[in-house]
Design a protein around this motif. Structure first.
Motif, short mmCIF file in Angstrom:
data_model
loop_
_atom_site.label_atom_id
_atom_site.label_comp_id
_atom_site.label_asym_id
_atom_site.label_seq_id
_atom_site.Cartn_x
_atom_site.Cartn_y
_atom_site.Cartn_z
N SER A 1 0.70 -1.30 -0.19
CA SER A 1 -0.03 -0.02 0.05
C SER A 1 0.66 1.29 0.00
N ILE A 2 2.18 1.06 0.24
CA ILE A 2 3.10 2.35 0.34
C ILE A 2 3.11 2.98 -1.22
N PHE A 3 2.61 2.30 -2.07
CA PHE A 3 2.55 2.80 -3.46
C PHE A 3 1.29 3.43 -4.18
N ALA A 4 0.49 3.54 -2.95
CA ALA A 4 -0.75 4.48 -3.12
C ALA A 4 -0.66 5.49 -2.02
N PRO A 5 -0.10 6.75 -2.84
CA PRO A 5 0.33 7.84 -1.72
C PRO A 5 -0.93 8.30 -0.86
N TRP A 6 -2.13 8.59 -1.49
CA TRP A 6 -3.31 9.22 -0.70
C TRP A 6 -3.72 8.39 0.10
N TRP A 7 -3.94 7.24 -0.35
CA TRP A 7 -4.42 6.15 0.48
C TRP A 7 -3.48 5.78 1.93
N LEU A 8 -2.20 5.89 1.40
CA LEU A 8 -1.36 5.60 2.35
C LEU A 8 -1.37 6.72 3.75
N ILE A 9 -1.55 7.99 3.24
CA ILE A 9 -1.66 9.17 4.46
C ILE A 9 -3.18 8.81 5.15
N ILE A 10 -4.29 8.29 4.57
CA ILE A 10 -5.41 7.92 5.33
C ILE A 10 -5.13 6.73 6.17
N ARG A 11 -4.41 5.76 5.77
CA ARG A 11 -4.03 4.65 6.59
C ARG A 11 -3.16 4.94 7.74
N LEU A 12 -2.19 5.90 7.52
CA LEU A 12 -1.25 5.84 8.65
C LEU A 12 -1.92 6.76 9.98
N ALA A 13 -2.90 7.64 9.60
CA ALA A 13 -3.75 8.21 10.70
C ALA A 13 -4.72 7.37 11.25
N SER A 14 -5.21 6.30 10.46
CA SER A 14 -6.30 5.41 11.10
C SER A 14 -5.94 4.65 12.43
N ASP A 15 -7.00 4.26 12.91
CA ASP A 15 -6.77 3.23 14.18
C ASP A 15 -6.54 2.06 13.84
N SER A 16 -5.53 1.32 14.76
CA SER A 16 -5.24 -0.22 14.62
C SER A 16 -6.47 -0.91 14.50
N GLU A 17 -6.45 -2.28 13.93
CA GLU A 17 -7.47 -3.06 13.97
C GLU A 17 -7.57 -3.69 15.36
N PRO A 18 -8.80 -3.64 16.04
CA PRO A 18 -8.79 -3.87 17.49
C PRO A 18 -8.33 -5.30 17.86
N ASP A 19 -8.44 -6.42 16.93
CA ASP A 19 -8.13 -7.75 17.36
C ASP A 19 -6.94 -8.22 16.42
N GLN A 20 -6.86 -9.35 16.80
CA GLN A 20 -5.44 -10.10 15.81
C GLN A 20 -5.97 -9.93 14.33
N ASN A 21 -4.96 -9.66 13.55
CA ASN A 21 -5.27 -9.72 12.12
C ASN A 21 -4.16 -10.78 11.53
N LYS A 22 -4.28 -11.08 10.15
CA LYS A 22 -3.50 -11.93 9.77
C LYS A 22 -1.92 -11.67 9.54
N TYR A 23 -1.60 -10.34 10.29
CA TYR A 23 -0.29 -9.89 10.25
C TYR A 23 0.23 -10.10 11.70
N GLY A 24 -0.72 -10.48 12.75
CA GLY A 24 -0.19 -10.60 14.28
C GLY A 24 -1.05 -10.22 15.28
N PRO A 25 -0.73 -10.18 16.45
CA PRO A 25 -1.74 -9.65 17.50
C PRO A 25 -1.74 -8.09 17.58
N ASN A 26 -2.66 -7.54 18.26
CA ASN A 26 -2.66 -6.01 18.28
C ASN A 26 -1.70 -5.69 19.00
N PRO A 27 -0.73 -4.81 18.67
CA PRO A 27 0.29 -4.25 19.64
C PRO A 27 -0.07 -3.33 20.74
N ASN A 28 -1.42 -2.70 20.79
CA ASN A 28 -2.01 -1.96 21.65
C ASN A 28 -2.40 -2.65 23.11
#
Length: 115
Positions: A80-107
């Protein structure tokens, strides 16, 4: 500063998740150190100081790694780093609350990285 050191410790770890705070503090300290090195180069009279740029190159891989882990935290692929406008929105968004396919929630409280 703990987040910055954590990002440097996991400098080439492109798997897992990073919190919003970890990404933004890592980015903030990177910019502060870069500008401080550039200012030092300016003070000593070297108008073409390479201190800041060498630091930037040295921390480019850790920054990309923490960026990709941050995208994983929002549930998106590192590509997703290759979609710059989408990237900015993603970086500011909240974490997924539960475990996802990339691992447990670090929060969660059982996160031992910052202890």
């Amino acid at each position: 500063m703990n987040y910055y050191i954590l990002g440097l410790k996991k400098y080439a770890q492109f798997t897992g998740r990073s919190t919003k705070a970890e990404f933004w503090y890592f980015t903030l300290f990177n910019y502060l150190i870069f500008f401080a090195l550039e200012f030092i180069g300016y003070i000593i009279g070297d108008s073409e100081s390479m201190l800041g740029y060498l630091f930037f190159l040295a921390t480019l891989t850790p920054w990309i790694a923490v960026l990709i882990r941050r995208l994983h935290d929002t549930g998106k692929s590192g590509w997703s780093i290759f979609a710059p406008w989408w990237l900015i929105i993603r970086l500011a968004s909240d974490s997924e609350p539960d475990q996802n396919k990339y691992g447990p929630n670090p929060n969660t409280k059982n996160n031992k990285d910052l202890k």
